[in-house]
Design a protein around this motif. Structure first.
Motif, PDB file in Angstrom:
ATOM      1  N   LEU A  53       0.829  -1.203   0.000  1.00 53.64           N
ATOM      2  CA  LEU A  53       0.000   0.000   0.000  1.00 53.64           C
ATOM      3  C   LEU A  53       0.865   1.256   0.000  1.00 53.64           C
TER       4      LEU A  53
ATOM      5  N   TYR B 197       2.673   1.356  -3.690  1.00 53.09           N
ATOM      6  CA  TYR B 197       1.768   1.602  -4.802  1.00 53.09           C
ATOM      7  C   TYR B 197       1.027   2.923  -4.630  1.00 53.09           C
ATOM      8  N   GLY B 198       0.716   3.254  -3.395  1.00 55.91           N
ATOM      9  CA  GLY B 198       0.018   4.513  -3.166  1.00 55.91           C
ATOM     10  C   GLY B 198       0.882   5.701  -3.535  1.00 55.91           C
TER      11      GLY B 198
ATOM     12  N   SER C 285       1.479   5.823  -7.404  1.00 56.73           N
ATOM     13  CA  SER C 285       0.325   6.266  -8.179  1.00 56.73           C
ATOM     14  C   SER C 285       0.126   7.767  -8.067  1.00 56.73           C
TER      15      SER C 285
ATOM     16  N   CYS D 270      -1.915   0.348  -8.299  1.00 55.01           N
ATOM     17  CA  CYS D 270      -3.223   0.596  -7.701  1.00 55.01           C
ATOM     18  C   CYS D 270      -3.070   0.670  -6.192  1.00 55.01           C
ATOM     19  N   PRO D 271      -3.459   1.783  -5.573  1.00 53.90           N
ATOM     20  CA  PRO D 271      -3.286   1.923  -4.127  1.00 53.90           C
ATOM     21  C   PRO D 271      -4.330   1.150  -3.333  1.00 53.90           C
ATOM     22  N   LYS D 272      -4.621  -0.055  -3.746  1.00 52.51           N
ATOM     23  CA  LYS D 272      -5.563  -0.904  -3.032  1.00 52.51           C
ATOM     24  C   LYS D 272      -5.073  -2.344  -3.112  1.00 52.51           C
TER      25      LYS D 272
ATOM     26  N   ILE E   5     -11.036  -5.123   1.151  1.00 48.05           N
ATOM     27  CA  ILE E   5     -10.316  -4.227   0.253  1.00 48.05           C
ATOM     28  C   ILE E   5      -9.662  -3.148   1.103  1.00 48.05           C
TER      29      ILE E   5
ATOM     30  N   ASN F 219      -7.090   0.223   1.470  1.00 50.96           N
ATOM     31  CA  ASN F 219      -6.461   1.347   0.793  1.00 50.96           C
ATOM     32  C   ASN F 219      -5.596   2.187   1.726  1.00 50.96           C
ATOM     33  N   SER F 220      -5.372   1.702   2.942  1.00 53.14           N
ATOM     34  CA  SER F 220      -4.497   2.396   3.884  1.00 53.14           C
ATOM     35  C   SER F 220      -3.828   1.356   4.775  1.00 53.14           C
TER      36      SER F 220
ATOM     37  N   LEU G 152      -6.444  -5.484  -8.929  1.00 54.77           N
ATOM     38  CA  LEU G 152      -6.093  -5.317  -7.520  1.00 54.77           C
ATOM     39  C   LEU G 152      -5.033  -6.343  -7.147  1.00 54.77           C
TER      40      LEU G 152
END
Length: 436
Positions: A84, A87-88, A91, A101-103, A126, A128-129, A177
């Motif tokens: 995360l 990729y976060g 991105s 992908c930030p997920k 899922i 994302n953090s 993902l």
């Protein structure tokens, strides 16, 4: 920590959590000292996965496997946070990589020590953090969840595999993902079956150099060299040196904790089973006669399950203005699907909504009195309930404020189902079956 009420767990009598937040020791911050030492094998595995995640045309599918209590969940968190983070940031800085992908899709197959849900279901979340802290600090609603009713797959391996496959089908509908699969320490045959339909790109296996008998056997040719497809990248990782005294039975998962009053003081939902359960009751924990069904369900933890295809507004609010005897209704247990005569609910048709405690039953009014954190909107989706092997911890039945005299002001001699005196002889305790 006072905002979430978790400190109240110390007040529960006979709990292994007593004193865990009490300032019994003085802690000092020491520069350069961390509680988690990252080994070279963890760093290499994480770096390789990060590189492949950027370069692959298809996001990687990662499986983590190994024996119990070697650090699989800790390693999964480490990989998850690293992916995360990488990729976060990528991105945000560079939008040229479409596959960034930030997920991350996190598939939790460890039904005993779930990371984001209560014990019992196989779930897909899922993220994302990044996640920090113990599981009860980051509970969230699963993207897809199916109830196994136990903290181990060995009570019904076939149903466990069916549920796992259904979770895999859900993740196939999610495009682009990164997928992380955390496997429970399980039998070799179950592992190979999961591997067969998951088809991972990366496989991280915990390897113990001292207790080598606990390691998985050598992988067959179908794993290391699958026909007509690229083989997975297999890497051995070292076990974590962090140990814990807590087992899967000790993990209690909830976002908001209310230890300020006993369970009997909480408001209850009333579920009428004649109209409120369009399907009925399933029992996974053994061969229970229909005449004994209500006795088994009383004071038990159950899974609340709803239909995927249709949202049935089946939850019935029962009017208790009249007493059961005045209504003159005969006792009629709910529609019942005993094990093993009937298969468990098909995961392609039903989804897990949450857990509930059946605190009491009114057999004349055909009503279950339940304690559950689910909202009324979620309760409307219930079409069946499932009784598994998960038991209500004894400490939650007790009045921790006045344990010496009884429960909630009731003397011990008048408290049903409970006794502090030791028993002797055959039948003095529940039999523990160890399946090897």
């Amino acid at each position: 920590m006072t905002w979430c009420g978790i400190q109240g767990i110390e007040r529960i009598s006979s709990s292994c959590f007593k004193g865990i937040f009490t300032a019994e020791h003085i802690f000092e911050v020491i520069s350069g000292l961390t509680s988690l030492q990252i080994s070279d094998s963890w760093l290499n595995a994480s770096n390789q996965l990060a590189i492949d995640g950027v370069n692959y045309n298809v996001p990687p599918i990662t499986i983590i496997c190994g024996h119990r209590n070697v650090g699989k969940s800790t390693f999964a968190r480490y990989l998850l946070n690293n992916m995360l983070n990488l990729y976060g940031i990528d991105s945000l800085l560079d939008d040229l990589h479409d596959n960034n992908c930030p997920k991350v899709a996190y598939i939790e197959s460890d039904v005993g020590q779930s990371e984001f849900t209560p014990s019992g279901p196989v779930s897909l979340n899922i993220l994302n953090s990044p996640i920090f802290g113990l599981p009860f600090t980051h509970i969230q609603q699963a993207y897809g969840s199916y109830y196994v009713g136990s903290n181990t797959p060995f009570d019904d391996p076939d149903y466990y595999m069916h549920v796992d496959e259904e979770v895999q089908r859900i993740q196939l509908k999610i495009s682009r993902l990164n997928i992380l699969v955390n496997l429970i320490g399980m039998g070799y045959d179950l592992f190979l079956r999961i591997f067969d339909f998951t088809r991972p790109t990366h496989l991280f296996q915990f390897y113990l150099s001292i207790h080598s008998y606990q390691n998985l056997p050598p992988f067959p040719t179908s794993v290391v060299s699958p026909p007509n497809e690229d083989p997975p990248k297999i890497a051995l990782v070292d076990p974590s040196e962090i140990s814990t005294k807590y087992t899967s039975a000790d993990h209690q998962n909830t976002k908001w904790w209310q230890f300020d009053k006993p369970l009997i003081h909480h408001s209850r939902w009333c579920l009428g089973w004649t109209k409120g359960l369009t399907k009925g009751v399933f029992v996974f924990s053994g061969d229970v006669p229909w005449s004994q069904l209500l006795y088994v369900l009383n004071d038990s933890i159950v899974g609340l399950v709803g239909s995927i295809l249709d949202v049935d507004e089946s939850f019935e609010i029962v009017d208790e203005s009249e007493t059961s005897q005045e209504k003159g209704i005969s006792i009629q247990p709910s529609r019942y699907f005993p094990f093993p005569d009937y298969p468990p609910p098909d995961p392609s048709e039903y989804t897990f909504l949450g857990l509930a405690i059946i605190r009491s039953i009114d057999p004349f009014a055909h009503t279950f009195h339940m304690l559950t954190p689910l909202s009324y909107v979620e309760l409307q989706k219930i079409s069946l309930i499932v009784k598994g092997t998960l038991d209500l911890p004894t400490c939650f039945m007790l009045d921790s404020n006045n344990i010496s005299t009884g429960v909630c002001g009731v003397p011990w001699k008048r408290v049903p189902y409970m006794n502090l005196e030791a028993r002797e002889g055959v039948g003095n305790a529940a039999q523990r079956v160890r399946k090897r």
